[in-house]
Design an enzyme around this catalytic site. Sequence first.
Site, PDB file in Angstrom:
ATOM      1  N   LYS A 107       0.828  -1.208   0.000  1.00 56.80           N
ATOM      2  CA  LYS A 107       0.000   0.000   0.000  1.00 56.80           C
ATOM      3  C   LYS A 107       0.868   1.265   0.000  1.00 56.80           C
ATOM      4  O   LYS A 107       0.585   2.198  -0.741  1.00 56.80           O
ATOM      5  CB  LYS A 107      -0.936   0.026   1.213  1.00 56.80           C
ATOM      6  N   ARG A 139      11.617  -5.699   4.964  1.00 60.32           N
ATOM      7  CA  ARG A 139      11.473  -4.271   5.235  1.00 60.32           C
ATOM      8  C   ARG A 139      12.051  -3.931   6.602  1.00 60.32           C
ATOM      9  O   ARG A 139      12.639  -2.870   6.788  1.00 60.32           O
ATOM     10  CB  ARG A 139       9.980  -3.892   5.168  1.00 60.32           C
ATOM     11  N   ARG A 153      11.396   0.210  11.635  1.00 62.06           N
ATOM     12  CA  ARG A 153      10.090  -0.010  12.278  1.00 62.06           C
ATOM     13  C   ARG A 153      10.172  -1.231  13.178  1.00 62.06           C
ATOM     14  O   ARG A 153      10.383  -2.346  12.710  1.00 62.06           O
ATOM     15  CB  ARG A 153       9.010  -0.217  11.219  1.00 62.06           C
ATOM     16  N   ARG A 196      -9.797   0.437   9.018  1.00 63.22           N
ATOM     17  CA  ARG A 196      -9.320  -0.896   9.360  1.00 63.22           C
ATOM     18  C   ARG A 196     -10.336  -1.677  10.193  1.00 63.22           C
ATOM     19  O   ARG A 196     -10.066  -2.826  10.554  1.00 63.22           O
ATOM     20  CB  ARG A 196      -8.034  -0.766  10.175  1.00 63.22           C
ATOM     21  N   ARG A 223      -0.124  -8.960  13.462  1.00 59.37           N
ATOM     22  CA  ARG A 223      -0.746  -7.936  12.608  1.00 59.37           C
ATOM     23  C   ARG A 223      -1.604  -8.587  11.530  1.00 59.37           C
ATOM     24  O   ARG A 223      -2.688  -8.093  11.205  1.00 59.37           O
ATOM     25  CB  ARG A 223       0.338  -7.048  11.983  1.00 59.37           C
TER      26      ARG A 223
HETATM   27  P1  ADP Z   1       1.116  -2.041   7.968  1.00 59.78           P
HETATM   28  O1  ADP Z   1      -0.043  -1.892   7.026  1.00 59.78           O
HETATM   29  O2  ADP Z   1       2.383  -2.348   7.269  1.00 59.78           O
HETATM   30  O3  ADP Z   1       0.824  -2.922   9.146  1.00 59.78           O
HETATM   31  P2  ADP Z   1       0.734   0.662   8.955  1.00 59.78           P
HETATM   32  O4  ADP Z   1       1.833   1.644   8.871  1.00 59.78           O
HETATM   33  O5  ADP Z   1      -0.464   0.887   8.129  1.00 59.78           O
HETATM   34  O6  ADP Z   1       1.468  -0.673   8.618  1.00 59.78           O
HETATM   35  O7  ADP Z   1       0.232   0.499  10.473  1.00 59.78           O
HETATM   36  C1  ADP Z   1       1.132   0.192  11.507  1.00 59.78           C
HETATM   37  C2  ADP Z   1       0.352   0.002  12.823  1.00 59.78           C
HETATM   38  O8  ADP Z   1      -0.343   1.236  13.148  1.00 59.78           O
HETATM   39  C3  ADP Z   1      -0.734  -1.057  12.807  1.00 59.78           C
HETATM   40  O9  ADP Z   1      -0.243  -2.352  13.078  1.00 59.78           O
HETATM   41  C4  ADP Z   1      -1.686  -0.529  13.917  1.00 59.78           C
HETATM   42  O10 ADP Z   1      -1.189  -0.825  15.194  1.00 59.78           O
HETATM   43  C5  ADP Z   1      -1.621   0.972  13.744  1.00 59.78           C
HETATM   44  N1  ADP Z   1      -2.692   1.470  12.842  1.00 59.78           N
HETATM   45  C6  ADP Z   1      -2.505   2.039  11.618  1.00 59.78           C
HETATM   46  N2  ADP Z   1      -3.684   2.376  11.070  1.00 59.78           N
HETATM   47  C7  ADP Z   1      -4.650   2.011  11.963  1.00 59.78           C
HETATM   48  C8  ADP Z   1      -6.077   2.070  11.977  1.00 59.78           C
HETATM   49  N3  ADP Z   1      -6.768   2.577  10.940  1.00 59.78           N
HETATM   50  N4  ADP Z   1      -6.736   1.585  13.060  1.00 59.78           N
HETATM   51  C9  ADP Z   1      -6.069   1.089  14.089  1.00 59.78           C
HETATM   52  N5  ADP Z   1      -4.732   0.987  14.146  1.00 59.78           N
HETATM   53  C10 ADP Z   1      -4.006   1.440  13.101  1.00 59.78           C
END
Ligand code: ADP
Length: 193
Positions: A14, A128, A134, A89, A146
Site C-alpha cells: 500500500k 522491510r 520499524r 481498518r 498484525r
Molecule cells: P502495515 O499496514 O504495514 O501494518 P501501517 O503503517 O499501516 O502498517 O500500520 C502500523 C500500525 O499502526 C498497525 O499495526 C496498527 O497498530 C496501527 N494502525 C494504523 N492504522 C490504523 C487504523 N486505521 N486503526 C487502528 N490501528 C491502526
Amino acid sequence: MFNLILFGPPGSGKGTQSEKLIAKYGLKHLSTGDLLRSEIAAKTPLGLEAKNIMDKGQLVPDEVVIGMISSALDANPTAKGFLFDGFPRTGAQAQALDNLLELKEASINVMLALDVSEKELVKRLLKRGETSGRSDDTNEHVIRARITEYHNKTAIVAEYYRQFNKVVLIKGEGSVDDIFAALSKEIDERNKE
Ligand code: ADP
C-alpha cells in the site's frame, strides 16, 4: 472529489503504490500508520499510547484514528481527493469515514484491494524490517499478530464496501510497475471528469 481506499494486509504494498498514485493523480495521501508514527516521533501522549499497542501488532483504538482522519480532512479543504492508506481498518472506522465524507458532500469512489499470499507478506515485512527502522517489522511474532488482526477485524471492511459494489481486487504480486498499471487502469475508468 475522487476518494480512493487502497486496501490490503500489512506488507501488501500500500505504501509503495500510494506514493506513485498520489504523484500521478494529485490526491492527498492519508496514511494512519504514517500519522501515528509522526506522533510517536514527536513523543506526544497519543504517540506514546499508540506505540505500546503498535509494538504488539494490535490495532490502535477506533476513536484515536478516526479523530486523526477527521482533523486531516478538515486541514485539507481544497484537496481534489484523498487516498486512504491503512484506514479504515474496522467496520466502525468505515462507518465513521462515510459519515465524515458525507458532511463534505463526498464519498468513497472505489476501494482497490491488493491480494498477496501470507507467505509473501511475511517475507516482505521481515525484509522491510532490516532497513525501515520499524520495530513492528523486525519480529515475526508481531508480524503474524498484525496479519491475524487483519483477518479478524479488517478483512470485513471489504465486505462493507462490497455491498455498494465499490471493491476491486488487484493482484498484489508481480512487478511494482505492473501492479501500478493495474491500479491506474481502475482509477482511470472511474475518474472521468
Ligand atoms: P502495515 O499496514 O504495514 O501494518 P501501517 O503503517 O499501516 O502498517 O500500520 C502500523 C500500525 O499502526 C498497525 O499495526 C496498527 O497498530 C496501527 N494502525 C494504523 N492504522 C490504523 C487504523 N486505521 N486503526 C487502528 N490501528 C491502526
